[in-house]
Design a protein around this motif. Structure first.
Motif, PDB file in Angstrom:
ATOM      1  N   TRP A  47       0.826  -1.206   0.000  1.00  0.00           N
ATOM      2  CA  TRP A  47       0.000   0.000   0.000  1.00  0.00           C
ATOM      3  C   TRP A  47       0.863   1.260   0.000  1.00  0.00           C
ATOM      4  CZ3 TRP A  47      -5.065  -0.941  -0.673  1.00  0.00           C
ATOM      5  CH2 TRP A  47      -5.550  -2.205  -0.316  1.00  0.00           C
ATOM      6  N   ALA A  48       1.942   1.247   0.777  1.00  0.00           N
ATOM      7  CA  ALA A  48       2.740   2.463   0.937  1.00  0.00           C
ATOM      8  C   ALA A  48       3.450   2.865  -0.350  1.00  0.00           C
ATOM      9  CB  ALA A  48       3.759   2.264   2.055  1.00  0.00           C
ATOM     10  N   LEU A  49       3.908   1.895  -1.125  1.00  0.00           N
ATOM     11  CA  LEU A  49       4.706   2.180  -2.321  1.00  0.00           C
ATOM     12  C   LEU A  49       3.939   1.955  -3.613  1.00  0.00           C
ATOM     13  CD1 LEU A  49       8.046   0.498  -1.164  1.00  0.00           C
ATOM     14  CD2 LEU A  49       7.319   2.867  -0.869  1.00  0.00           C
ATOM     15  N   LEU A  50       2.622   1.810  -3.515  1.00  0.00           N
ATOM     16  CA  LEU A  50       1.829   1.536  -4.707  1.00  0.00           C
ATOM     17  C   LEU A  50       1.951   2.643  -5.764  1.00  0.00           C
ATOM     18  CD1 LEU A  50      -0.051  -0.695  -5.748  1.00  0.00           C
ATOM     19  CD2 LEU A  50      -1.987   0.663  -4.928  1.00  0.00           C
ATOM     20  N   PRO A  51       1.997   3.928  -5.389  1.00  0.00           N
ATOM     21  CA  PRO A  51       2.178   4.957  -6.429  1.00  0.00           C
ATOM     22  C   PRO A  51       3.467   4.768  -7.220  1.00  0.00           C
ATOM     23  CG  PRO A  51       1.461   5.961  -4.375  1.00  0.00           C
ATOM     24  CD  PRO A  51       1.792   4.537  -4.061  1.00  0.00           C
TER      25      PRO A  51
END
Length: 526
Positions: A246-250
């Motif tokens: 979730w944290a690095l999805l971008p």
């Protein structure tokens, strides 16, 4: 031998219960409002000086109360009537949301005031979430607890997907203040459902617990209960590496050269997978045990983390996102359901509060750590590291297995004889020392000592603050068990409502070795 699993239920069965259905809808709208408010707060701060740091503080202000206050909130959920507690929280959240809306409409909002409102709203959420989670087990039959957990994941992921998208449209066409106003209205469905809930009053054996003693008792139970501890450790082992998803999805989306729309599609794929997993898990659980479900879902997450940084096309990444979402829901809903099935009613709120703290803390700390690692070594290396950790967690889970909860609820069983005391001790008198004397044949000593290890955990999780075992130096076949309880009132709670059928079996297994039968005495302060 593992306990028989509670039969799987239809994924929609809990919605046939009017109160659960109403509260489920209320939780959806309440969570939807939280996501809208979070996005609105972040958007309002993007033009401020040091915007990057200030915007990040919005998430900190949202999650910090959960990490600090969830366990005290769990105490409140166990000590007070949960319906009234939820009603008070809804009123508190509504008032804060209205004040936030007024301050924004009148142009009185400052960055620090907004962060303060966000923190206070997070305080309400810290009380609401463990209280709602503790209430679920009394709203549906035991056979439907797993299905109820899956439906909760559906509501959470629907709100997570719809909230930011809806907030973006409203901000673009109306303004941030409208989002804050809708957040105030989002509390209404929950309040209506609570008003329609006619909860039967529950009597706490020994009267209402005091806050600090209840806080300590809840912590001791979770620490000394092997099933609860394994569930929480397995949760942390899964969440910590999975937080990178979730944290690095971008960054994962940017790898394919897509813009904000592509990122939104990848985020939506995770949501679709999470909802799909919640709907199909009930059928899967008819064939897979808890351990096998967690093993498969953990392996899927490890594979998904690797594939997200190795597949050549964005379309393939979307498919991988769906699979990762299925893994997320399968793991989270399975663990929260099993914890509910293992916890006795007297400590349900505190147990769910510890679960909430682990859930929130692992995501927050994991996101921070993996963000730093990605900055040092890059996205691909970070996801591979997380995949390796996920595999390690899966392998460890095959050794330290999470047991399946049985068909029978851990209801209180009163089997201790009335304490033999002279007069009526002061309830606050303490500490109280209980001594139990055993006479054990030498041939039985090894088996008896093994049984006493289980009895030690039973004593400690139900109220004892210290446990010791001694051998009589003059008569080697005689032993003395001593356990200390904080007060006479706390010991009476053991007599009247904290012990379960499992505790009775453990105690009987230890005491059957004694010949003559055991004798017990109570020592009070002079």
């Amino acid at each position: 031998m593992a306990a028989p699993r509670t039969p799987a239920s239809s994924p929609w069965a809990p919605l046939r219960h009017r109160v659960f259905a109403g509260l489920w809808v209320g939780v959806f709208f309440s969570t939807l409002g939280v996501w809208m408010q979070t996005l609105g707060a972040q958007w309002l701060l993007v033009e401020t000086p040091n915007a990057a740091a200030v915007v990040a503080l919005v998430q900190v202000a949202t999650t910090l109360p959960m990490m600090l206050l969830a366990l005290p909130a769990g105490v409140l959920a166990d000590v007070f009537d949960r319906r009234w507690l939820l009603l008070v929280v809804q009123g508190y959240l509504t008032v804060l949301a209205v004040l936030l809306w007024v301050a924004t409409v009148t142009d009185r909002m400052t960055p620090w005031l907004l962060l303060g409102f966000t923190f206070l709203l997070g305080v309400g959420g810290a009380v609401q979430i463990p209280t709602w989670q503790a209430s679920t087990s009394e709203l549906v039959p035991r056979a439907q607890v797993r299905a109820a957990a899956q439906l909760e994941m559906v509501a959470i992921n629907l709100s997570r997907a719809a909230g930011p998208a809806l907030a973006g449209v409203i901000i673009a066409n109306v303004g941030v203040s409208a989002v804050f106003g809708l957040n105030a209205l989002a509390a209404v469905p929950m309040a209506v459902a609570l008003l329609l809930w006619r909860r039967e009053p529950t009597l706490t054996p020994g009267g209402r617990e005091r806050f600090w003693s209840a806080l300590r008792a809840g912590g001791r139970y979770v620490w000394h209960d092997a099933d609860s501890r394994r569930i929480l450790v397995r949760l942390a082992a899964y969440l910590f590496p999975a937080a990178a998803l979730w944290a690095l999805l971008p960054l994962a989306a940017r790898r394919f050269g897509v813009g904000a729309d592509g990122y939104g599609l990848l985020f939506a794929a995770l949501g679709v997978g999470a909802i799909t997993g919640a709907l199909v898990l009930g059928r899967v659980r008819r064939f897979l045990s808890t351990t096998r479900t967690l093993t498969v879902s953990g392996a899927v997450m490890a594979l998904a983390l690797v594939l997200l940084v190795t597949v050549p096309s964005f379309a393939a990444a979307v498919v991988v996102g769906v699979a990762a979402g299925v893994s997320w829901t399968a793991t989270i809903s399975t663990l929260i359901a099993e914890l509910r099935l293992f916890l006795p009613a007297w400590v349900m709120g505190r147990g769910m509060a510890v679960y909430t703290m682990v859930f929130t803390g692992c995501q927050a700390l994991g996101a921070l750590l993996w963000g730093l690692v990605a900055g040092w070594w890059g996205l691909t290396a970070t996801y591979v590291i997380c995949a390796v950790l996920s595999v390690v967690a899966v392998v460890a889970g095959l050794v330290w297995k999470v047991a399946d909860a049985g068909e029978h609820a851990p209801d209180p069983v009163v089997y201790w004889a009335e304490a033999r005391v002279s007069g009526d001790p002061d309830p606050d008198a303490g500490p109280v020392m209980v001594t139990v004397r055993y006479t054990i044949a030498p041939d039985d000593e090894a088996d008896w000592l093994a049984a006493m290890r289980h009895l030690r955990r039973s004593r400690l999780r139900t109220g004892a603050i210290r446990w010791e075992l001694y051998r009589d130096a003059e008569y080697p076949d005689r032993f003395v068990e001593q356990f200390r309880v904080g007060s006479w009132q706390e010991h009476l709670r053991q007599h009247e409502g904290r012990l379960t059928e499992l505790d009775r079996q453990v105690e009987e297994n230890a005491m059957r070795f004694s010949d003559p039968p055991v004798t017990a005495t109570h020592l009070l302060p002079p």
